[in-house]
Design an enzyme around this catalytic site. Sequence first.
Site, PDB file in Angstrom:
ATOM      1  N   CYS A 182       0.719  -1.344   0.073  1.00 29.57           N
ATOM      2  CA  CYS A 182       0.151  -0.160  -0.032  1.00 29.57           C
ATOM      3  C   CYS A 182       0.837   1.219   0.136  1.00 29.57           C
ATOM      4  O   CYS A 182       2.162   1.177  -0.114  1.00 29.57           O
ATOM      5  CB  CYS A 182      -0.852  -0.115   1.375  1.00 29.57           C
ATOM      6  SG  CYS A 182      -0.304  -0.284   2.761  1.00 29.57           S
ATOM      7  N   THR A 183       0.230   2.409   0.307  1.00 28.52           N
ATOM      8  CA  THR A 183       1.294   3.632   0.112  1.00 28.52           C
ATOM      9  C   THR A 183       2.290   3.709   1.270  1.00 28.52           C
ATOM     10  O   THR A 183       3.488   3.912   0.822  1.00 28.52           O
ATOM     11  CB  THR A 183       0.106   4.838   0.534  1.00 28.52           C
ATOM     12  OG1 THR A 183      -0.706   4.655  -0.445  1.00 28.52           O
ATOM     13  CG2 THR A 183       1.107   6.258   0.392  1.00 28.52           C
TER      14      THR A 183
END
Length: 250
Positions: A182-183
């Site tokens: 994810c980020t």
Amino acid sequence: MQTLNIAAYKFVSLDELAERQEAVRQELAQHGIKGTVLLAEEGINLFLAGPADRIHAFLSWLRRDTRFADLEVKESWSSAQPFRKLRVLVKREIIRMDHPAIQPAAGRAPAVDAATLKRWLDAGHDDTGQPVVTLDTRNAFEADVGTFKNAIDWRISKFTEFPQALLAHQEELQGKTVVSFCTGGIRCEKAAIFMREAGVANVYQLDGGILKYFEETGHAHYEGACFVFDERRALDPALKPQVDAGTANA
């Protein structure tokens, strides 16, 4: 003057949330820092920006609490302040999944660092020879800005849809080593724990998420930019704002 942007989170048991909320808000306001801090019984999640000396002063203050002493921070720079205001909020979860049994503070899922993932993707398999796949745990619109080449993307519109998406697609993960990403690491950490508890045998999280991967390895095996939830919109592999997030190319 360049603006320092930081992203950080930690799953750790917190109490007295209202008092903590006010103390954090006052400290940030004193330093003129803008962005968002989320507090919950399960931990802290923050995205902040401001002059480097003031950001570092805030982090020094925060780390006086031994629970945050080892808080890991991802840094990037911008020419302007990407946040319009300061928000310090108390939430039920620092990243909503609606599965209260998932408690990362009680124990993390195994993680791989950026260099290890790059090495696995270079080879096409992990150190045991098992095929490696990357699994995007972000929202579909984020993946559209950029993601790992050939990543599994279940086109979810919000993270609370991830558990049901896993149950619908679990069979395609069997016999593979799955690296969730994810980020910045927070969603893929919860996702990895959920997958392991659901019976997916070989699951890892990408430690530090895409931002740490960019910082340590650049754009290898990644196509496009990384969407971020501020006015920069997206960061390229050099952690610089992407001019046009809709047409980003690595």
